[in-house]
Design an enzyme around this catalytic site. Sequence first.
Site, short mmCIF file in Angstrom:
data_model
loop_
_atom_site.label_atom_id
_atom_site.label_comp_id
_atom_site.label_asym_id
_atom_site.label_seq_id
_atom_site.Cartn_x
_atom_site.Cartn_y
_atom_site.Cartn_z
N ARG A 142 0.81 -1.16 -0.05
CA ARG A 142 0.00 0.02 0.07
C ARG A 142 0.89 1.13 0.06
O ARG A 142 1.77 1.36 0.93
CB ARG A 142 -0.99 -0.07 1.31
N HIS A 175 -7.33 0.47 -6.52
CA HIS A 175 -7.58 -0.59 -5.47
C HIS A 175 -8.12 -1.88 -5.79
O HIS A 175 -9.61 -2.09 -5.33
CB HIS A 175 -8.54 0.34 -4.33
N CYS A 199 -16.83 0.97 0.55
CA CYS A 199 -15.36 0.32 0.90
C CYS A 199 -15.10 0.41 2.48
O CYS A 199 -14.27 -0.41 2.84
CB CYS A 199 -14.30 0.69 0.14
N ASP A 218 -17.75 6.17 -1.51
CA ASP A 218 -16.30 6.24 -0.84
C ASP A 218 -16.24 7.51 -0.36
O ASP A 218 -16.71 8.28 -0.45
CB ASP A 218 -15.17 5.63 -1.84
N GLN A 241 -9.94 -4.33 -3.33
CA GLN A 241 -11.37 -3.66 -3.00
C GLN A 241 -12.44 -4.28 -3.95
O GLN A 241 -13.45 -4.65 -3.66
CB GLN A 241 -11.32 -2.26 -2.85
N ARG A 263 -13.52 -9.26 1.70
CA ARG A 263 -11.98 -8.80 1.47
C ARG A 263 -10.94 -10.00 1.82
O ARG A 263 -10.04 -10.33 0.89
CB ARG A 263 -11.59 -7.61 2.26
N1 CP Z 1 -11.44 -0.54 2.40
C1 CP Z 1 -10.08 -0.52 2.63
O1 CP Z 1 -9.05 -0.85 1.87
O2 CP Z 1 -9.77 -0.40 4.15
P1 CP Z 1 -8.56 -0.22 4.86
O3 CP Z 1 -7.93 1.21 4.43
O4 CP Z 1 -9.27 -0.38 6.32
O5 CP Z 1 -7.57 -1.23 4.40
N1 NVA Z 2 -10.16 6.36 -1.49
C1 NVA Z 2 -10.00 6.09 -0.15
C2 NVA Z 2 -10.05 4.57 0.18
C3 NVA Z 2 -9.81 3.86 1.49
C4 NVA Z 2 -9.72 2.53 1.54
C5 NVA Z 2 -8.60 6.34 0.03
O1 NVA Z 2 -7.52 6.32 -0.70
O2 NVA Z 2 -8.18 6.91 1.18
#
Ligand code: CP
Ligand code: NVA
Length: 302
Positions: A102, A129, A261, A221, A132, A289
């Site tokens: 990430r 993502h 999400c 989101d 997701q 997930r």
């Molecule tokens: N939806 C998602 O990716 O959540 P986290 O940021 O908690 O991993």
């Molecule tokens: N769009 C959000 C998703 C978090 C899971 C972000 O990037 O923070």
Amino acid sequence: MKKDVLAVADLSHDEITRVLSRAAELKSGRTSSSARPLSGRSVGLLFEKPSTRTRVSFEVGAFQLGAQPVCLSISDLQLGRGETVSDTARTLSRYLDAIVIRTSAHERLEVFAEAASIPVVNGLSDRHHPCQALADILTMQEKKGRLKGLRVAFIGDGNNVCNSLIEAASRMEFNLTVACPEGFEPDAGTLSAAQAGASAEIVVLRDPREAAGMADVVYTDVWVSMGQELEAEEKRKKFRDYQINSRLLSCAKNDVTVLHCLPAHRGEEITDEVIDGAHSAVFDQAENRLHVQKALMELILP
Ligand code: CP
Ligand code: NVA
């Protein structure tokens, strides 16, 4: 050849179908819980941003499959002191069998994947993502019994989650309408590539009511993604009309499924009434997930 999954588009229709079907099998408990198909393998989890769902579900999923999860944070690695991404990738490839990352810039992930000799999975970047989106479509399939031909509305920021949903729509042939304010459209390259190959309709428009109209699934989101905190006030003003509330939901089909999400900013992009309401499937979506990522790890580590 190693199988990187940096975006949904890295997976074929058949691969996604296999992941969904294996995830459903794992979820149902039809397979023996003592089976450890990834026994002796190690999966790195390198998170440069916070995470609740992605990190924990990958860690638990790897453990359940018999693999050793290895959690890495940038501050504990020489990467945090200036070692290059490529040198880190080449080194970690000598120890690990796969790695989930990430990070902020998608390009950083591409550089890592290019230098690594092990499969690299995107656990969220500024552009995509994919894990997701796999959980999203498993949830839609569970709730609606199919994907092909569904009418899905994504209402909010054309962000990483939206980009991956667009690629999923193209691959799995569901219709997707994105409603967003001007200047917050999804990634143009992702959108045009998805539209070019799609038999389903993928459109971007402004009016959230038009997007929600007769939708089978309404998805949102956060308006302010991680790293966008400086723009927060400005964005909140621009997105005011894009909240998923009962009034907006009344435009959708009576049996609409609501997805998010998570994490949610309750009272901003979605009301408590909707996220806690009868149409919401957000915690099934979060659970999924775990199941899709286990299936994905099996796919990339045959
Ligand atoms: N939806 C998602 O990716 O959540 P986290 O940021 O908690 O991993
Ligand atoms: N769009 C959000 C998703 C978090 C899971 C972000 O990037 O923070």
